[in-house]
Motif scaffolding. Structure first.
Motif, PDB file in Angstrom:
ATOM      1  N   ASN A   1     -22.198  62.915  10.431  1.00  0.00           N
ATOM      2  CA  ASN A   1     -21.669  63.581  11.627  1.00  0.00           C
ATOM      3  C   ASN A   1     -20.956  64.835  11.150  1.00  0.00           C
ATOM      4  O   ASN A   1     -19.793  64.784  10.753  1.00  0.00           O
TER       5      ASN A   1
ATOM      6  N   VAL B   1     -12.334  58.479  25.117  1.00  0.00           N
ATOM      7  CA  VAL B   1     -12.808  59.523  26.034  1.00  0.00           C
ATOM      8  C   VAL B   1     -11.708  59.988  26.975  1.00  0.00           C
ATOM      9  O   VAL B   1     -11.919  60.922  27.742  1.00  0.00           O
TER      10      VAL B   1
ATOM     11  N   THR C   1     -13.860  62.330  22.151  1.00  0.00           N
ATOM     12  CA  THR C   1     -14.536  61.524  21.142  1.00  0.00           C
ATOM     13  C   THR C   1     -15.130  60.269  21.761  1.00  0.00           C
ATOM     14  O   THR C   1     -14.748  59.846  22.857  1.00  0.00           O
ATOM     15  N   HIS C   2     -16.075  59.670  21.038  1.00  0.00           N
ATOM     16  CA  HIS C   2     -16.658  58.411  21.489  1.00  0.00           C
ATOM     17  C   HIS C   2     -15.615  57.298  21.502  1.00  0.00           C
ATOM     18  O   HIS C   2     -15.671  56.394  22.349  1.00  0.00           O
TER      19      HIS C   2
ATOM     20  N   ALA D   1     -17.935  63.599  20.960  1.00  0.00           N
ATOM     21  CA  ALA D   1     -18.987  63.333  21.944  1.00  0.00           C
ATOM     22  C   ALA D   1     -19.436  64.611  22.641  1.00  0.00           C
ATOM     23  O   ALA D   1     -20.631  64.903  22.727  1.00  0.00           O
ATOM     24  N   CYS D   2     -18.503  65.378  23.182  1.00  0.00           N
ATOM     25  CA  CYS D   2     -18.841  66.617  23.884  1.00  0.00           C
ATOM     26  C   CYS D   2     -17.600  67.501  23.910  1.00  0.00           C
ATOM     27  O   CYS D   2     -16.506  67.075  23.518  1.00  0.00           O
TER      28      CYS D   2
ATOM     29  N   TRP E   1     -15.735  60.521  16.057  1.00  0.00           N
ATOM     30  CA  TRP E   1     -17.031  61.116  16.354  1.00  0.00           C
ATOM     31  C   TRP E   1     -16.912  61.894  17.654  1.00  0.00           C
ATOM     32  O   TRP E   1     -16.616  61.334  18.711  1.00  0.00           O
TER      33      TRP E   1
END
Length: 461
Positions: free
Chosen positions: A417, A171, A167-168, A448-449, A446
């Protein structure tokens, strides 16, 4: 007749006196509402009672008629027999004296239970249930180190993939999504560096490959068992962005695995876990146009031993066979009005997922590569009612992983989101619950990847 009646009264009196002496008190007397001419005697020490004619209220003739009618009405004298109370409800243990209601079995039975059958049954448990099952005893916890148990797990068809994401907000810790339970898990891999940003890049056989973007080091770990390996330093440093792919040498990690990284200038290396070294250092052959403009938003996908990378210029696909070491390039024009597109795979089919925007309308579409024509053919798109929610909004899409025909997508704007999954087999679109702060928090995180992986309790780094 009066003499017989007197003898009957005397008999009842003797019986009452006997009950009174045995109980140091009078027995309970009651008269049934249905038969007021009868007296019911109860004794506290016995469950039975006695029903006798109430002589005080009955004339001699009536009593005589009653006795004489007994031969003609056999059920009448049943009232003079013992009156039994209604049957009490017996416990399960009383109804089944040979069965242990606690479910415990004889220890001898468990000791003789075949170990191979036991492992075959346990290997079929859902992953989340298996890890709860491990907490029972040390023997069951040690199953993940059993070679025979590992073989049973390998022989089973692959399960629904999970998704390892970061997540943002944090990380340095992973958030794992289980689509079968629609639940988020929050595993911790202690061996990963804490002061660097470590991104999940690829996966194979239940293992996830991470890249430390600060020091350009690679790590491989099983997020479920914390099995961990830091890969040796690469033979040369590349500070530009790289694409990373991963494949198995066989059908499980026991046969080893390979990791490939490739840079924009065409340099690449392959890591072999069996030899624990980086090999096949080189550059992409000259028949492939350089520089290689890779689409880094699209993760490489693996079909058997071949990795496929998305190209942006020229549009198409770049492939590398991990067994033969051969590179191939395919020039494939993309669909018009396409953005944020990424490669996906379902079995042996290559898929393309992207945002299709016309005027103010935006929708997620799915294409499949036609092998004969090398063109993309649209096969599905998101339901219209969902697409209407994106109308007039600037939407960005990010693929968070793809394995086993299941794709996890992140759709976000300034106010939204949203996470959704798409099953390429059933063509089913599903909304994913938001990921919140662990341990009871309500704040949504949120994503991120991420990358998809098949959960395996026996995969070893």
């Amino acid at each position: 007749m009066e003499e017989d009646l007197a003898m009957l009264r005397h008999l009842i009196g003797q019986l009452q006196e006997l009950l009174h002496n045995n109980n140091n008190g009078s027995p309970l007397l009651s008269s049934p509402s249905s038969s007021p001419s009868f007296l019911v005697l109860h004794h506290p020490q016995f469950q039975n009672g006695w029903c006798l004619p109430c002589i005080e209220e009955t004339s001699a003739d009536d009593c005589c008629d009653l006795v004489m009618a007994a031969g003609k009405r056999p059920g009448l004298f049943n009232m003079l027999e013992t009156v039994k109370p209604p049957p009490l409800k017996r416990t399960r243990k009383e109804r089944n004296p040979g069965h242990d209601i606690t479910g415990n079995m004889d220890q001898d039975i468990w000791q003789d239970f075949p170990q191979d059958l036991f492992e075959a049954v346990v290997s079929r448990l859902p992953i989340a249930t298996f890890f709860q099952f491990r907490a029972v005893c040390r023997k069951w916890n040690a199953l993940i180190d059993s070679d025979s148990f590992s073989r049973y797990c390998t022989e089973l068809p692959q399960t629904i993939p999970w998704f390892y994401t970061i997540t943002h907000e944090n990380v340095n810790s992973g958030q794992v999504y289980d689509p079968s339970l629609k639940k988020w898990h929050h595993p911790v891999i202690p061996a990963l560096p804490k002061k660097s940003i470590v991104l999940p890049m690829a996966s194979a056989g239940g293992l996830v490959c991470f890249l430390d973007i600060g020091h350009r080091n690679f790590y491989v770990s099983n997020p479920l068992t914390k099995s961990f390996r830091e890969l040796p330093a690469r033979s040369f440093k590349v500070w530009s962005r790289v694409a990373v792919g991963m494949t198995l040498n066989g059908n499980s990690t026991s046969h080893g695995y390979k990791v490939l990284w490739v840079g924009c200038e065409g340099e690449y290396e392959v890591y072999d876990s069996l030899s624990n070294v980086w090999t096949k250092r080189g550059t992409i052959p000259s028949n492939i146009k350089l520089p290689v403009l890779l689409n880094f938003k699209s993760q490489p996908v693996a079909i058997h031993s071949t990795l496929y990378f998305m190209l942006t210029e020229p549009e198409g696909i770049l492939s590398y066979d991990m067994v033969s070491g051969k590179w191939k390039q395919f020039i494939i024009p993309g669909p018009p009005d396409l953005s944020d597109h990424t490669l996906a795979a379902c079995g042996e089919r290559l898929m393309l997922v992207g945002l299709l925007t016309k005027n103010a309308a935006t929708c997620v579409c799915i294409w499949e590569l036609q092998k004969m024509t090398l063109l993309w053919k649209e096969v599905d798109r998101m339901p219209n009612i969902w697409c209407l929610e994106f109308y007039g909004k600037h939407i960005r899409m990010n693929c968070l992983g793809n394995k086993g025909c299941l794709i996890l997508l992140s759709l976000r704007s300034r106010q939204m989101n949203r996470l959704i999954t798409y099953n390429a087999v059933t063509r089913e679109w599903t909304k994913v619950p938001g990921c919140t702060v662990p341990r009871g928090g309500r704040k949504r995180l949120w994503i991120a990847c991420g990358t998809a992986f098949h959960p395996s309790p026996t995969a070893r780094a």
